[in-house]
Write a protein that holds these residues in place. Structure first.
Motif, PDB file in Angstrom:
ATOM      1  N   LEU A  50       0.815  -1.215   0.000  1.00  0.00           N
ATOM      2  CA  LEU A  50       0.000   0.000   0.000  1.00  0.00           C
ATOM      3  C   LEU A  50       0.849   1.266   0.000  1.00  0.00           C
ATOM      4  CD1 LEU A  50      -2.823  -1.147   2.451  1.00  0.00           C
ATOM      5  CD2 LEU A  50      -2.904  -1.015  -0.053  1.00  0.00           C
ATOM      6  N   VAL A  51       2.012   1.216   0.632  1.00  0.00           N
ATOM      7  CA  VAL A  51       2.930   2.360   0.587  1.00  0.00           C
ATOM      8  C   VAL A  51       3.432   2.574  -0.843  1.00  0.00           C
ATOM      9  CG1 VAL A  51       5.217   3.182   1.305  1.00  0.00           C
ATOM     10  CG2 VAL A  51       3.633   2.273   3.006  1.00  0.00           C
ATOM     11  N   MET A  52       3.765   1.485  -1.532  1.00  0.00           N
ATOM     12  CA  MET A  52       4.213   1.604  -2.928  1.00  0.00           C
ATOM     13  C   MET A  52       3.118   2.186  -3.807  1.00  0.00           C
ATOM     14  SD  MET A  52       6.533  -1.862  -3.501  1.00  0.00           S
ATOM     15  CE  MET A  52       6.807  -1.504  -5.245  1.00  0.00           C
ATOM     16  N   GLU A  53       1.873   1.760  -3.584  1.00  0.00           N
ATOM     17  CA  GLU A  53       0.766   2.320  -4.360  1.00  0.00           C
ATOM     18  C   GLU A  53       0.634   3.821  -4.122  1.00  0.00           C
ATOM     19  OE1 GLU A  53      -2.361  -1.428  -4.791  1.00  0.00           O
ATOM     20  OE2 GLU A  53      -2.919   0.322  -3.599  1.00  0.00           O
ATOM     21  N   ALA A  54       0.678   4.216  -2.838  1.00  0.00           N
ATOM     22  CA  ALA A  54       0.538   5.629  -2.505  1.00  0.00           C
ATOM     23  C   ALA A  54       1.666   6.456  -3.107  1.00  0.00           C
ATOM     24  CB  ALA A  54       0.496   5.801  -0.994  1.00  0.00           C
ATOM     25  N   CYS A  55       2.885   5.915  -3.053  1.00  0.00           N
ATOM     26  CA  CYS A  55       4.030   6.629  -3.632  1.00  0.00           C
ATOM     27  C   CYS A  55       3.887   6.750  -5.149  1.00  0.00           C
ATOM     28  CB  CYS A  55       5.330   5.909  -3.275  1.00  0.00           C
ATOM     29  SG  CYS A  55       5.839   6.111  -1.546  1.00  0.00           S
ATOM     30  N   ALA A  56       3.423   5.674  -5.789  1.00  0.00           N
ATOM     31  CA  ALA A  56       3.245   5.702  -7.244  1.00  0.00           C
ATOM     32  C   ALA A  56       2.172   6.716  -7.637  1.00  0.00           C
ATOM     33  CB  ALA A  56       2.878   4.313  -7.756  1.00  0.00           C
ATOM     34  N   GLU A  57       1.100   6.755  -6.883  1.00  0.00           N
ATOM     35  CA  GLU A  57      -0.006   7.675  -7.182  1.00  0.00           C
ATOM     36  C   GLU A  57       0.382   9.132  -6.977  1.00  0.00           C
ATOM     37  OE1 GLU A  57      -3.446   4.455  -5.808  1.00  0.00           O
ATOM     38  OE2 GLU A  57      -2.839   6.090  -4.474  1.00  0.00           O
ATOM     39  N   ASN A  58       1.351   9.365  -6.103  1.00  0.00           N
ATOM     40  CA  ASN A  58       1.734  10.743  -5.776  1.00  0.00           C
ATOM     41  C   ASN A  58       3.140  11.102  -6.268  1.00  0.00           C
ATOM     42  OD1 ASN A  58      -0.502  11.898  -3.819  1.00  0.00           O
ATOM     43  ND2 ASN A  58      -0.231   9.734  -3.299  1.00  0.00           N
ATOM     44  N   ASN A  59       3.692  10.273  -7.166  1.00  0.00           N
ATOM     45  CA  ASN A  59       4.996  10.538  -7.785  1.00  0.00           C
ATOM     46  C   ASN A  59       6.101  10.770  -6.760  1.00  0.00           C
ATOM     47  OD1 ASN A  59       3.997  10.444 -10.528  1.00  0.00           O
ATOM     48  ND2 ASN A  59       3.027  12.422 -10.104  1.00  0.00           N
ATOM     49  N   ILE A  60       6.129   9.921  -5.747  1.00  0.00           N
ATOM     50  CA  ILE A  60       7.152   9.996  -4.707  1.00  0.00           C
ATOM     51  C   ILE A  60       8.049   8.764  -4.816  1.00  0.00           C
ATOM     52  CG2 ILE A  60       7.575   9.986  -2.210  1.00  0.00           C
ATOM     53  CD1 ILE A  60       4.838  11.368  -1.884  1.00  0.00           C
ATOM     54  N   PRO A  61       9.344   8.930  -5.003  1.00  0.00           N
ATOM     55  CA  PRO A  61      10.230   7.766  -5.051  1.00  0.00           C
ATOM     56  C   PRO A  61      10.317   7.077  -3.692  1.00  0.00           C
ATOM     57  CG  PRO A  61      11.492   9.798  -5.143  1.00  0.00           C
ATOM     58  CD  PRO A  61      10.051  10.199  -5.226  1.00  0.00           C
ATOM     59  N   LEU A  62      10.515   5.762  -3.721  1.00  0.00           N
ATOM     60  CA  LEU A  62      10.598   4.961  -2.502  1.00  0.00           C
ATOM     61  C   LEU A  62      11.939   4.251  -2.447  1.00  0.00           C
ATOM     62  CD1 LEU A  62       9.191   3.637   0.023  1.00  0.00           C
ATOM     63  CD2 LEU A  62       8.480   1.804  -1.530  1.00  0.00           C
ATOM     64  N   ASN A  83      -4.254  -0.526 -10.394  1.00  0.00           N
ATOM     65  CA  ASN A  83      -4.252   0.101 -11.727  1.00  0.00           C
ATOM     66  C   ASN A  83      -2.949  -0.148 -12.474  1.00  0.00           C
ATOM     67  OD1 ASN A  83      -6.863   1.289 -11.281  1.00  0.00           O
ATOM     68  ND2 ASN A  83      -5.852   2.828  -9.999  1.00  0.00           N
ATOM     69  N   LYS A  84      -2.229  -1.215 -12.096  1.00  0.00           N
ATOM     70  CA  LYS A  84      -0.966  -1.614 -12.734  1.00  0.00           C
ATOM     71  C   LYS A  84       0.089  -0.502 -12.694  1.00  0.00           C
ATOM     72  CE  LYS A  84      -3.033  -5.124 -15.703  1.00  0.00           C
ATOM     73  NZ  LYS A  84      -3.145  -5.709 -17.056  1.00  0.00           N
ATOM     74  N   LEU A  85       0.038   0.263 -11.602  1.00  0.00           N
ATOM     75  CA  LEU A  85       1.022   1.325 -11.425  1.00  0.00           C
ATOM     76  C   LEU A  85       2.398   0.747 -11.147  1.00  0.00           C
ATOM     77  CD1 LEU A  85      -1.028   3.712  -9.123  1.00  0.00           C
ATOM     78  CD2 LEU A  85      -0.278   4.228 -11.456  1.00  0.00           C
ATOM     79  N   LYS A  86       3.418   1.551 -11.371  1.00  0.00           N
ATOM     80  CA  LYS A  86       4.784   1.197 -10.996  1.00  0.00           C
ATOM     81  C   LYS A  86       5.349   2.281 -10.097  1.00  0.00           C
ATOM     82  CE  LYS A  86       6.770  -1.990 -14.354  1.00  0.00           C
ATOM     83  NZ  LYS A  86       7.959  -2.263 -15.193  1.00  0.00           N
ATOM     84  N   CYS A  87       5.969   1.843  -9.040  1.00  0.00           N
ATOM     85  CA  CYS A  87       6.579   2.772  -8.090  1.00  0.00           C
ATOM     86  C   CYS A  87       8.033   3.023  -8.494  1.00  0.00           C
ATOM     87  CB  CYS A  87       6.507   2.157  -6.696  1.00  0.00           C
ATOM     88  SG  CYS A  87       7.333   3.076  -5.396  1.00  0.00           S
ATOM     89  N   ASP A  88       8.476   4.262  -8.348  1.00  0.00           N
ATOM     90  CA  ASP A  88       9.885   4.606  -8.563  1.00  0.00           C
ATOM     91  C   ASP A  88      10.668   4.039  -7.372  1.00  0.00           C
ATOM     92  OD1 ASP A  88      12.379   5.705  -8.867  1.00  0.00           O
ATOM     93  OD2 ASP A  88      11.690   7.771  -9.072  1.00  0.00           O
TER      94      ASP A  88
END
Length: 409
Positions: free
Chosen positions: A166-178, A232-237
């Protein structure tokens, strides 16, 4: 006579030389038991490798997902918390996000954790275990980069991987690298157990993987990205700071208990098998000092189970299952834990229950197992071997997926 004396003297001389050489050889022998043995190469966790990630935090507003296991170890065996260390290094930490059990790791399993402030640093703590398990966009407004550093134990229903998801999803949705600061997985040497069916996804398991998946939390994050398993098949940075001098076959003893009810290596290694009791009415050691090292219930046949104990409220378990009742069961605190998921204990408990209608009288077993099939197999009297055989095709398919994301051998 002269010839005899000459021969005698020569023989004596040769004899003395042989004795002398023998003594010389004895003096040169070395007692190998006193030789200094080569030191083992130390495992260096991702958090300790500050040279690899401090530059990524420089002049950034930082959020940290952490708990009591998020530490930097010192050479003398002591450690400092990651938040304290980074604060001392002038890293601009904005917020702490805490998983199940809280930032200091003192809450019971399943207990809602409220947000508050860290007494030592004054930093705001946002709970990710309670009403909101995913960081909200408003909570990420002032954050440029997120750091995730939590010790996992490699079992699907252990909720820290769901927090990462869920942290990766939130970061991907808000363009925040993890950045994941990786740590060894004490159950990483094998892959086993039933695979989750997506219709039974929950916070106890969000993706179709076996119960024991054989990945560190950094490798797990790479898999979530690579398999497009985020919403939504997002990818996290994502950046993973790997563990140094580590491979999956190495045994790893956790210096800090990862949660209140996993107090030692024995409990952590038995957790993949005994954790399934959490979805039943059988107590798995909560309310004792031997969590996940024993199991029992008042209605298990005491003619079969001579071991007995009484769960009582304690650290990490304010209201344990079968609280205050004598439980008959089995003590596993001294056995050698198997490097597999075994159903033999849960099968034995079910077969020797004097009240089978009470055994699965809970909504949790399907969520722990990840499917409805496992309960039906146990109730039908299937053997451990038959049940494990039914897992194998899914396990082999997962191993092919897993191989794409391995950082370590």
């Amino acid at each position: 006579m002269r010839y005899f004396m000459s021969f005698k003297n020569t023989f004596l001389l040769l004899f003395l030389v042989v004795i002398s050489c023998a003594n010389g050889n004895q003096e040169k022998k070395v007692d190998i038991s006193t030789e200094e043995k080569p030191k083992e190469t130390p495992i260096i966790v991702g958090a300790n490798r500050t040279e690899e990630y401090l530059s990524l935090l420089k002049n950034k507003k930082v959020g940290i997902v952490a708990n009591q296991t998020s530490v930097i170890y010192k050479e003398d065996g002591n450690y400092t918390h990651l938040v304290d260390s980074l604060t001392a290094l002038q890293v601009n930490i904005q917020k702490i996000f805490s998983p199940e059990h809280g930032f200091r790791g003192k809450a019971d399993a399943g207990e809602h954790v409220k947000g508050n402030k860290d007494a030592k640093t004054g930093l705001e703590i946002v709970s990710l275990y309670g009403k909101h398990k995913k960081p909200a966009a408003a909570q990420l407004n002032a954050i440029d980069v997120m750091v995730f550093d939590i010790q996992d134990v490699g079992v699907r229903f252990y909720t820290y991987t769901s927090t990462l998801h869920l942290v990766m999803e939130a970061c991907a949705e808000n363009n925040i690298p993890l950045i994941i600061l990786d740590r060894p997985n004490p159950n990483a040497s094998y892959v086993d157990g039933p695979t989750l069916e997506v219709e039974h996804a929950s916070f106890l398991g969000k993706v179709p993987i076996p119960l024991v998946y054989g990945l560190t939390i950094g490798e797990y994050g790479k898999m979530l990205n690579g398999e497009l398993w985020l919403a939504n098949k997002l990818k996290c940075d994502l950046t993973v700071i790997p563990v140094k001098n580590y491979n999956h076959s190495l045994a790893y003893s956790l210096p800090i208990r990862p949660s209140p009810n996993l107090p030692n290596d024995q409990s952590i290694l038995l957790y993949p098998s005994l954790g399934l009791f959490e979805g039943t009415n059988v107590n798995a050691g909560r309310g004792t000092e031997f969590q996940f090292q024993r199991y029992g219930a008042p209605w298990l046949d005491k003619k079969v189970f001579s071991f007995e104990y009484t769960p009582k409220p304690n650290f990490g378990s304010k209201d344990p299952k079968q609280n205050g009742k004598i439980c008959y069961g089995e003590n596993l605190s001294e056995i050698t834990p198997p490097k597999e998921v075994t159903m033999k204990w849960i099968i034995k408990a079910y077969e020797n229950s004097t009240d089978k209608s009470n055994f699965f009288k809970t909504s949790g077993f399907t969520l722990h197992a990840g499917n409805e099939k496992l309960q039906k197999q146990i109730e039908a009297g299937k053997s451990n071997e038959e049940i494990k055989a039914s897992w194998q095709a899914d396990i082999e398919n997962f191993k092919k997926i897993r191989s794409n994301y391995l950082i370590y051998e």
